[in-house]
Write a protein that holds these residues in place. Structure first.
Motif, PDB file in Angstrom:
ATOM      1  N   GLU A   1       1.029  -1.315   0.387  1.00  0.00           N
ATOM      2  CA  GLU A   1      -0.185   0.053   0.058  1.00  0.00           C
ATOM      3  C   GLU A   1       1.119   1.120  -0.364  1.00  0.00           C
ATOM      4  O   GLU A   1       1.672   1.137   0.882  1.00  0.00           O
ATOM      5  N   ARG A   2       0.440   1.869  -1.276  1.00  0.00           N
ATOM      6  CA  ARG A   2       1.328   3.640  -1.277  1.00  0.00           C
ATOM      7  C   ARG A   2       0.970   4.390  -0.277  1.00  0.00           C
ATOM      8  O   ARG A   2      -0.670   4.736  -0.391  1.00  0.00           O
ATOM      9  N   THR A   3       1.139   5.119   0.543  1.00  0.00           N
ATOM     10  CA  THR A   3       0.771   6.949   1.470  1.00  0.00           C
ATOM     11  C   THR A   3       1.803   7.569   1.019  1.00  0.00           C
ATOM     12  O   THR A   3       2.832   6.893   0.497  1.00  0.00           O
ATOM     13  N   GLU A   4       1.387   9.219   0.880  1.00  0.00           N
ATOM     14  CA  GLU A   4       2.265   9.791   0.881  1.00  0.00           C
ATOM     15  C   GLU A   4       3.073   9.518   2.181  1.00  0.00           C
ATOM     16  O   GLU A   4       4.181   9.843   1.674  1.00  0.00           O
ATOM     17  N   GLU A   5       3.594   9.419   3.122  1.00  0.00           N
ATOM     18  CA  GLU A   5       4.403   9.208   4.046  1.00  0.00           C
ATOM     19  C   GLU A   5       5.297   8.027   4.054  1.00  0.00           C
ATOM     20  O   GLU A   5       6.651   8.286   3.832  1.00  0.00           O
ATOM     21  N   ARG A   6       5.069   7.058   3.500  1.00  0.00           N
ATOM     22  CA  ARG A   6       6.036   5.552   3.068  1.00  0.00           C
ATOM     23  C   ARG A   6       6.363   6.250   1.157  1.00  0.00           C
ATOM     24  O   ARG A   6       7.256   6.094   1.486  1.00  0.00           O
ATOM     25  N   VAL A   7       6.090   6.528   0.728  1.00  0.00           N
ATOM     26  CA  VAL A   7       6.559   7.289  -0.738  1.00  0.00           C
ATOM     27  C   VAL A   7       7.501   7.878  -0.201  1.00  0.00           C
ATOM     28  O   VAL A   7       8.588   8.520  -1.121  1.00  0.00           O
TER      29      VAL A   7
ATOM     30  N   ALA B   1       8.887   8.755   2.345  1.00  0.00           N
ATOM     31  CA  ALA B   1      10.173   8.019   2.675  1.00  0.00           C
ATOM     32  C   ALA B   1      11.455   7.285   1.969  1.00  0.00           C
ATOM     33  O   ALA B   1      12.298   7.068   2.244  1.00  0.00           O
ATOM     34  N   LEU B   2      10.507   6.963   0.385  1.00  0.00           N
ATOM     35  CA  LEU B   2      11.557   6.600  -0.325  1.00  0.00           C
ATOM     36  C   LEU B   2      12.673   6.840  -1.186  1.00  0.00           C
ATOM     37  O   LEU B   2      12.349   7.991  -1.568  1.00  0.00           O
ATOM     38  N   ALA B   3      13.408   6.311  -0.979  1.00  0.00           N
ATOM     39  CA  ALA B   3      15.093   6.416  -1.574  1.00  0.00           C
ATOM     40  C   ALA B   3      15.393   6.196  -2.992  1.00  0.00           C
ATOM     41  O   ALA B   3      14.144   5.488  -3.641  1.00  0.00           O
ATOM     42  N   PRO B   4      15.977   6.809  -4.635  1.00  0.00           N
ATOM     43  CA  PRO B   4      15.461   6.251  -5.783  1.00  0.00           C
ATOM     44  C   PRO B   4      16.031   4.928  -5.897  1.00  0.00           C
ATOM     45  O   PRO B   4      17.104   4.840  -5.028  1.00  0.00           O
ATOM     46  N   VAL B   5      15.499   4.206  -6.840  1.00  0.00           N
ATOM     47  CA  VAL B   5      16.279   3.605  -6.448  1.00  0.00           C
ATOM     48  C   VAL B   5      17.717   2.854  -7.543  1.00  0.00           C
ATOM     49  O   VAL B   5      18.321   2.307  -7.091  1.00  0.00           O
ATOM     50  N   ILE B   6      17.830   3.408  -8.041  1.00  0.00           N
ATOM     51  CA  ILE B   6      19.904   4.394  -9.230  1.00  0.00           C
ATOM     52  C   ILE B   6      19.967   5.703  -8.562  1.00  0.00           C
ATOM     53  O   ILE B   6      18.842   6.980  -9.157  1.00  0.00           O
ATOM     54  N   GLY B   7      20.551   5.770  -7.596  1.00  0.00           N
ATOM     55  CA  GLY B   7      21.220   6.828  -7.377  1.00  0.00           C
ATOM     56  C   GLY B   7      20.968   7.972  -7.405  1.00  0.00           C
ATOM     57  O   GLY B   7      20.342   8.610  -6.414  1.00  0.00           O
ATOM     58  N   ASN B   8      21.075   9.049  -8.294  1.00  0.00           N
ATOM     59  CA  ASN B   8      20.280  10.370  -8.278  1.00  0.00           C
ATOM     60  C   ASN B   8      18.857  10.033  -8.898  1.00  0.00           C
ATOM     61  O   ASN B   8      18.716  11.026  -9.630  1.00  0.00           O
ATOM     62  N   GLY B   9      18.471   8.973  -8.853  1.00  0.00           N
ATOM     63  CA  GLY B   9      17.588   8.921 -10.040  1.00  0.00           C
ATOM     64  C   GLY B   9      16.419   9.191  -9.561  1.00  0.00           C
ATOM     65  O   GLY B   9      15.876   9.593  -8.678  1.00  0.00           O
TER      66      GLY B   9
END
Length: 340
Positions: free
Chosen positions: A167-173, A175-183
């Motif tokens: 489930e995607r919430t604003e808070e969870r989203v 807090a995520l880092a990009p999968v690729i470096g500075n992507g």
């Protein structure tokens, strides 16, 4: 199916025997995420050309734990062969474009200026739309999903709906880092490996009537189309496939009431909306593979079924399914639903 599994060598005769249809046969098709569209088109062609009567189209894949294969050295004893992790290795390296699939999404984001915020916002929108399918005790999904018992003789579990949804919430989203470096692509803006099965029965209008089903709704497959984007821009290919299918159906985008996309990345829908003028907010009501996962082979067939059900709820009209596939390719289907 797109991923080999134990005994899948036996294909349709094996599946037929499992369901009591021990006098039927047929091909096993594999075209990455375009497999469902190809299966539906092939089944429809067989009916149209008179080579088959009613045709059962099945799609099944297990992506969550794909096999590891060993290819022996053809040179003989003592040679060192090659090992391939069927799913993981191929998601991470296109042998032609020499990039991972996620890099194709980053390439599109960079070219068209799709920010992380735009991708995350679209992912949150798709989560909200998926919630429509779960409302009223999953009323929408109950229009086509069936409970499935799984397990052995000692213990059986019933699968009644999607499992493993993140489930995607604003808070969870946020807090995520990009999968690729500075992507710009995070785990929220891409789908996840999943397992699934889907089926569809195709035949002529007369054959459909013989089944004694609801005669107030008719579904007609109008066109199938394919397309390919430039190297390492996979998410652009669904537009080319959609244009091919629409041209074959002699329809314009302005005549399409409902659009479903196989969208392993949020940038797919952002580009489709910009290229066609069909707003992203109008696409993928009731969810998409971005949210419920990516069983590869059956993903498209499920979305085509949901396309039919949404059109039926709207009172009919034209619908479009399109989705990308490995090798910067895509496939699309146009259909018409009439209600009486």
């Amino acid at each position: 199916m797109t991923v080999p599994q134990h005994k899948s060598f036996w294909g349709a005769p094996w599946i037929g025997a499992l369901i009591g249809a021990d006098r039927v046969t047929g091909p096993t098709l594999s075209q990455a995420c375009a497999t469902s569209a190809r299966v539906i088109a092939s089944a429809a062609s067989a009916v149209e050309l008179g080579g088959s009567a009613r045709t059962l189209a099945l799609a099944a894949d297990r992506i969550s734990n794909g096999p590891t294969l060993y290819y022996p050295d053809p040179g003989g004893p003592g040679g060192r062969g090659v090992t391939e992790h069927w799913v993981w290795d191929n998601f991470n390296e296109d042998p032609y474009a020499d990039v991972a699939m996620i890099q194709t999404a980053e390439n599109i984001a960079a070219r068209f200026g799709y920010s992380r915020r735009a991708q995350d916002d679209l992912a949150l929108l798709r989560q909200e739309q998926y919630g429509m399918a779960l409302a009223d005790d999953c009323a929408f999904q109950r229009r086509y999903m069936v409970d499935v018992p799984v397990g052995g003789k000692r213990q059986t579990t019933t699968v009644s709906g999607d499992e493993g949804i993140r489930e995607r919430t604003e808070e969870r989203v946020a807090a995520l880092a990009p999968v690729i470096g500075n992507g710009t692509v995070t785990a929220a803006a891409q789908t996840h490996p999943a397992d699934g099965n889907a089926g569809m029965l195709l035949g002529t209008a007369a054959q459909a009537g013989e089944l004694g089903r609801d005669e107030t709704i008719s579904v007609q497959l109008l066109a199938f189309g394919e397309g390919r984007a430039e190297k390492a821009y996979m998410g652009m290919a669904p537009v080319a496939a959609a244009e091919a299918a629409l041209a074959d159906a002699e329809l314009g985008m302005d005549e399409i009431a409902v659009v479903k996309t196989h969208n392993p990345f949020a940038v797919n829908d952002l580009y489709f909306a910009e290229a066609t003028g069909f707003e992203a907010e109008r696409m993928n009501n009731y969810g998409s593979s971005l949210i419920f996962g990516h069983p590869q082979g059956p993903t498209g067939m499920r979305l085509v079924v949901e396309l039919i059900e949404e059109l039926a709820l709207r009172g009919g009209g034209y619908g479009l399914f399109t989705g990308c596939a490995a090798g910067d390719s895509a496939a699309a289907i146009v259909l018409k639903v009439d209600t009486r």
